[in-house]
Design an enzyme around this catalytic site. Structure first.
Site, mmCIF file in Angstrom:
data_model
loop_
_atom_site.group_PDB
_atom_site.id
_atom_site.type_symbol
_atom_site.label_atom_id
_atom_site.label_comp_id
_atom_site.label_asym_id
_atom_site.label_seq_id
_atom_site.Cartn_x
_atom_site.Cartn_y
_atom_site.Cartn_z
ATOM 1 N N CYS A 1 3.391 -3.987 -2.908
ATOM 2 C CA CYS A 1 3.916 -4.319 -1.293
ATOM 3 C C CYS A 1 3.847 -4.602 -0.567
ATOM 4 O O CYS A 1 3.880 -5.717 -0.453
ATOM 5 C CB CYS A 1 3.753 -1.861 -1.501
ATOM 6 S SG CYS A 1 5.197 -1.451 0.258
ATOM 7 N N GLU B 1 5.343 1.707 -7.076
ATOM 8 C CA GLU B 1 4.030 1.586 -6.272
ATOM 9 C C GLU B 1 3.634 3.514 -6.298
ATOM 10 O O GLU B 1 4.127 4.245 -6.522
ATOM 11 C CB GLU B 1 4.205 1.323 -4.971
ATOM 12 C CG GLU B 1 2.660 1.559 -4.576
ATOM 13 C CD GLU B 1 3.031 1.080 -3.485
ATOM 14 O OE1 GLU B 1 1.625 0.080 -2.338
ATOM 15 O OE2 GLU B 1 4.244 0.680 -2.792
ATOM 16 N N LYS C 1 -4.447 -3.496 -5.032
ATOM 17 C CA LYS C 1 -4.143 -3.633 -3.535
ATOM 18 C C LYS C 1 -4.640 -4.732 -2.750
ATOM 19 O O LYS C 1 -5.542 -4.265 -2.295
ATOM 20 C CB LYS C 1 -3.046 -2.594 -3.290
ATOM 21 C CG LYS C 1 -2.318 -3.467 -1.859
ATOM 22 C CD LYS C 1 -1.475 -1.997 -1.651
ATOM 23 C CE LYS C 1 0.005 -2.062 -0.912
ATOM 24 N NZ LYS C 1 0.514 -1.581 -0.556
#
Length: 295
Positions: free
Chosen positions: A155, A45, A118
Site C-alpha cells: 500500500c 492488505e 511494510k
C-alpha cells in the site's frame, strides 16, 4: 528458479471484522483463481479484518498474530494442495509492543519463501497506521519462488519510487502491492478523480521506470464501523499492468473479482533492451538520495 512465463492474479474482496469468515472467503477465492489458471495469487492488505486503522483503539491489536499462526498454516496447506504461490498480507505480532503490517510469500510446496514487512507507514485522517505498525526492517526483496521472482510491497509503499526501484534491482519480475486505498466520502466529489488518477499514474510509472510488471490487489466497499464518521469507500480497481504501463487486466470499483494476466519474460526483456533505463542510471550522482532533504 522460475524461467518460464507464469500467470498471476490479484483478488479483490470486501472484508469484515471476522477473521474466520475472511479466511474462509479468501480460501474459496484462491481456489477459484487457481482453477482458472493462476499460479501466483495475491490477497488485499490486512486480509483478515476490516481496515481497523480508521481509529486508534488498542482493542484492534487482537487482530494481530505471531509468525507461523493461522494465516500461515491455513494458506500454507492451501498453497501445497493447489501447487500455487500465495501472497498473504497479515497483521503480525512480533512481540508485545512491536507489530508489523506484513506479507508472507508462500511457495508451491507450502513453505515460506519470504516475509515482507511494510516499510512506509502512513498517518493520515482515518489511516492511523503509525499507531499500530512498526516500520519494516527486512528491506526490499526479490523472493525466489518455484514460479518466478516475486517482489512484494504494501500500500503506502506504492508512492515511493525508491521502493519499486530497489525491489526491481534485486531481480523481481513483478511487483505486487496488496492495498487498502479509497476515498473519504465527504471529499470524493471534489478530489476523488484526481486521487484515483494519482494512484494509477504512480503505479504505472513504477512499471515503466523499472521495466517490470505491477499488480495491485485492493478492497471494495464502504467500511463504516465507527460512530460519527463517514468511513472509507475503498475504490477497488485492482489491476495488473505490463512493463510499459499497459493495463493487462482491471477490476471494477464495486465487485469482488479475480484479475489475471501473464508475466511474459520475453516481453519484459525486449522492453528493457529497447528502454535501457537501468543501463543509463547515473549511479555516481545519486548519493543525496539518502538525505531527508537537500538544503
Amino acid at each position: 528458479m522460475g524461467k518460464k512465463n507464469y500467470t498471476v492474479s490479484v483478488i479483490q474482496l470486501e472484508l469484515n471484522n471476522s477473521p474466520d469468515e475472511n479466511r474462509k472467503k479468501c480460501i474459496a477465492w484462491i481456489r477459484k483463481s487457481a482453477n482458472q489458471g493462476a499460479e501466483v495469487i495475491c490477497l488485499p492488505e490486512l486480509y483478515s479484518s476490516h481496515y481497523f486503522c480508521q481509529s486508534e483503539n488498542v482493542e484492534n491489536f487482537s487482530f494481530a498474530e505471531p509468525l507461523g499462526a493461522i494465516s500461515f498454516t491455513a494458506f500454507s496447506t492451501l498453497a501445497s494442495e493447489l501447487g500455487v504461490v500465495i501472497i498473504v498480507p497479515f497483521f503480525e505480532k512480533r512481540t508485545a509492543g512491536i507489530y508489523h503490517n506484513s506479507a508472507y510469500i508462500i511457495d508451491t510446496d507450502g513453505k515460506q519463501a519470504g516475509l515482507y514487512r511494510k516499510m512506509h507507514i502512513p498517518y493520515d485522517p482515518h489511516f492511523y497506521e503509525k499507531f499500530y505498525f512498526t516500520p519494516g526492517d527486512l528491506g526490499f526483496q526479490s523472493i525466489d519462488t518455484q514460479k518466478g521472482k516475486i517482489g512484494t510491497l504494501i500500500c503506502w509503499d506504492q508512492w515511493y519510487p525508491e521502493a519499486a526501484r530497489l525491489t526491481a534491482m534485486k531481480g523481481a519480475e513483478i511487483l505486487f502491492y496488496p492495498t487498502a486505498i479509497g476515498w473519504h466520502p465527504f471529499e470524493k466529489e471534489q478530489y476523488g478523480e484526481n486521487q484515483y488518477g494519482a494512484w494509477m499514474n504512480v503505479m504505472k510509472g513504477h512499471a515503466v521506470a523499472n521495466g517490470i510488471f505491477v499488480a495491485a490487489a485492493n478492497r471494495i466497499g464502504l467500511e463504516k464501523y465507527l460512530p460519527n464518521t463517514d468511513g472509507i469507500e475503498f475504490w477497488g480497481k485492482s489491476f495488473i499492468c505490463g512493463p510499459q504501463g499497459e493495463i493487462l487486466a482491471m477490476a471494477s470499483n464495486a465487485k469482488e473479482e479475480i484479475v489475471m494476466a501473464e508475466v511474459d519474460l520475453a516481453h519484459q526483456e525486449n522492453v528493457r533492451q529497447n528502454w535501457p533505463f537501468f543501463r543509463d542510471r547515473r549511479i555516481d550522482a545519486f548519493q543525496d538520495l539518502t538525505k531527508r532533504f537537500i538544503d
